[in-house]
Design an enzyme around this catalytic site. Structure first.
Site, mmCIF file in Angstrom:
data_model
loop_
_atom_site.group_PDB
_atom_site.id
_atom_site.type_symbol
_atom_site.label_atom_id
_atom_site.label_comp_id
_atom_site.label_asym_id
_atom_site.label_seq_id
_atom_site.Cartn_x
_atom_site.Cartn_y
_atom_site.Cartn_z
ATOM 1 N N GLU A 5 38.498 33.104 22.863
ATOM 2 C CA GLU A 5 37.399 33.586 23.610
ATOM 3 C C GLU A 5 37.172 33.161 24.944
ATOM 4 O OE1 GLU A 5 35.267 35.887 22.241
ATOM 5 O OE2 GLU A 5 35.744 35.496 20.293
ATOM 6 N N GLU B 23 48.352 20.528 6.290
ATOM 7 C CA GLU B 23 47.657 19.544 7.107
ATOM 8 C C GLU B 23 48.421 18.321 6.761
ATOM 9 O OE1 GLU B 23 44.014 17.510 4.900
ATOM 10 O OE2 GLU B 23 43.706 19.780 5.266
#
Length: 592
Positions: A384, A415
């Site tokens: 953004e 992960e």
């Protein structure tokens, strides 16, 4: 051999798997990005090697694409540059696959992963079939299955404007909206990206989609034909046939279908899954075929604690019995802990803004590193920044364990690999001037910890954002790599990060679901940091987005309003100014 450390490496189109063996047991293992000697840049292969264990005595490195003696020489040179004192053997993934499947016995190894191949042995005679790569071969592998599925979907649409559930599922898996987007995606997708669609095809086949069933049957038929041909050339009447690769491992009925089809051509064939992974086969070859490996359970952390986000929340103990209105009331009430967590971290968030703004001012960048929800939030915030503040896309970068596919779906185990986190830092060329913000709600994501430790070694500033009190990590018997990436799955309570932001939101409404309160607090915290940095760097005028990128109708209307407001002119005049300035707000405001 007992006192030697042996590293086995097997690389293919999907991953690089490795295992470190000592005293007859695997003491550490993991998976890193793909390494095909023909398709992967050599500097990328070197980066992968650099995050692997360094203090080893013997190494077996076997990669897809390593076919000729010249290829072997290149691979040996790459490995010797990283492990100059180790005894190294190199070759093709066919070699490590055969070793994993059969050790030194006669028989046939059938590989169906991203690509495919069939390799057989009888005494000193070796016979091969398939394995010609995705352009000319790989029949029966994941790429073969996926590319046929894509063609089938488009053909069905062209002929009958068919909108089968199969097609919709492919679009959903890729996050695309229509066939035009699918075609554009396919034009730039690499072999591995296309092969990743194979599970969608198998799921459709399980649901009796006829086109998918035919594709799977074609893959089975090709592998059976290759196996039969190799068996005949080797004159093996009762061959031991071992299956390996992701399709056989993850799609059990593929192996069942293969065994059934092969029995019609070679009734006495003995078909079974491979007895060990190919990286172990690589280690066995490195150890001069003398490696004795006991089956052991994976190492578990010595310290097992329940973190706050994993605890059961007494306020939601009867969640399954609440009405819709009561559920909403509960969620709204629990959001108070998000505000409190943020309020407790005001000083730390302010410090994060200062560190990040100073880094950018000195030519640095900000990296968000996370896994699962934490990773998605980092990627979202970074994405953004350019349209909101007109900043370069590389100024804020999001890194998620498992890469782009993990944005749409869970990538199991992504992960858990600290070395992959370290490799990500090298891949993104993190430098001393940068800031790396590791995000892990649990505080234990090894990918994040590995990235932060590597960033520290580089000299970059490190910020750790979590929703749990730091705990002492268990101590793994595995060695720490030269890149400083330990196998422990949690940071030590004395880990020397430059800054820790601990957003203590407490137990989740659904125990352990950190996409809830912890995720909300993380989202707000990242908004605060990035917006604060951009404000400190002059990317806003008052509270107005002076550098926004007017790339659509809504944003162009907003830009017109901003110029009209700040220049004190009519909207028509503002539009004219922007058009003359090629929709650059700052330039439009300079016009007298």
């Amino acid at each position: 051999m007992d006192d030697e450390k042996v590293l086995g490496i097997e690389g293919g189109g999907t991953k690089t798997a490795w295992a470190l063996v000592a005293n007859g047991a695997i003491i550490e293992s993991g998976k890193l990005p793909a390494s095909n000697l023909r398709l992967t840049p050599l500097d990328q292969i070197t980066k992968i090697f650099h995050v692997l264990p360094r203090a080893v005595d013997r190494i077996g490195v076997f990669l897809a694409g390593c076919v000729t003696e010249e290829d072997r020489a290149i691979l040996l040179k790459l490995a010797q540059a990283v492990w100059p004192t180790a005894k190294i053997v190199a070759g093709s993934d066919r070699d490590s696959g055969m070793a994993a499947c059969l050790r030194d016995r006669d028989g046939i190894a059938v590989n169906a992963g991203t690509g495919s191949s069939v390799t057989g042995r009888s005494g000193r005679q070796i016979e091969k079939a398939g394995g010609w790569g995705h352009i000319l071969g790989d029949a029966g592998g994941a790429y073969f299955v996926s590319i046929r599925a894509l063609r089938s979907v488009l053909r069905e649409y062209d002929l009958r404007r068919g909108e089968r559930e199969f097609a919709a599922n492919i679009l959903c898996a890729l996050g695309l909206n229509n066939f035009d987007e699918l075609v554009r995606w396919a034009q730039t997708a690499d072999k591995m990206e296309i092969a990743s669609l194979a599970p969608v095809v198998f799921e459709a086949a399980r649901k009796s989609d006829e086109a998918a069933r035919q594709i799977i049957a074609a893959g089975v038929s090709a592998l059976v034909d290759f196996t039969t041909a190799v068996s005949m050339r080797l004159q093996l009447e009762t061959p031991e046939v071992r299956l390996m690769g992701g399709l056989f491992e993850n799609q059990k009925f593929y192996g069942v279908a293969f065994a059934k089809a092969l029995s019609e051509k070679i009734p006495a064939a003995e078909v079974a899954l491979c007895e060990s992974p190919p990286e172990v086969g690589a280690a066995w070859l490195a150890a001069d075929e003398r490696l004795q490996l006991a089956k052991t359970e994976e190492w578990a952390a010595a310290v097992q604690l329940i973190s706050p986000t994993e605890e059961a929340n007494p306020k939601s103990a009867n969640l399954d019995r609440l009405s819709a209105h009561e559920i909403v009331e509960l969620f709204v009430a629990e959001e108070k802990s998000v505000e409190e967590a943020l309020r407790q971290c005001v000083d730390q968030l302010a410090r994060a803004i200062e560190l990040s703004a100073s880094a950018i001012g000195s030519g640095g960048r900000i990296f968000y590193v996370g896994a699962g929800t934490s990773g998605r939030l980092g990627v979202l915030d970074a994405a953004e920044i350019p349209p909101t503040f007109g900043a370069s896309a590389d100024l804020f970068q999001g890194i998620i364990a498992g890469g782009a596919p993990a944005l749409r779906q869970s990538i199991e185990g992504a992960e858990d690999d600290a070395r992959s986190g370290a490799l990500a830092m090298d891949e993104r060329r993190v430098k001393r001037e940068d800031v790396v913000i590791g995000i892990s709600a649990s505080g234990r994501a090894a990918f994040v910890i590995g990235a932060l430790r590597r960033a520290q070694e580089i000299g970059a500033q490190t910020i750790f954002m979590t929703s749990n009190v730091p705990i002492a990590a268990g101590v793994s018997p595995a060695e720490t790599s030269a890149a400083g990436t330990a196998a422990s799955t949690a940071p030590s309570s004395t880990e020397n990060w430059d800054l820790v932001i601990n957003l203590l939101t407490g137990p989740e409404i659904v125990a352990g679901s950190t996409r809830l309160k912890a995720g909300t607090a993380t989202k707000v915290a990242l908004n605060i940091i990035s917006t604060g940095v951009m404000a400190r760097l002059g990317r806003v005028h008052g509270n107005l987005m002076i550098d926004l990128q007017p790339t659509n109708k809504k944003l162009r209307e907003r830009a017109i309003g901003l110029v009209s407001q700040l220049a004190g002119c009519s909207r028509d005049s503002a539009r004219s100014r922007l058009e003359r300035a090629d929709w650059n707000l700052r330039e439009a405001l300079k016009e007298e």
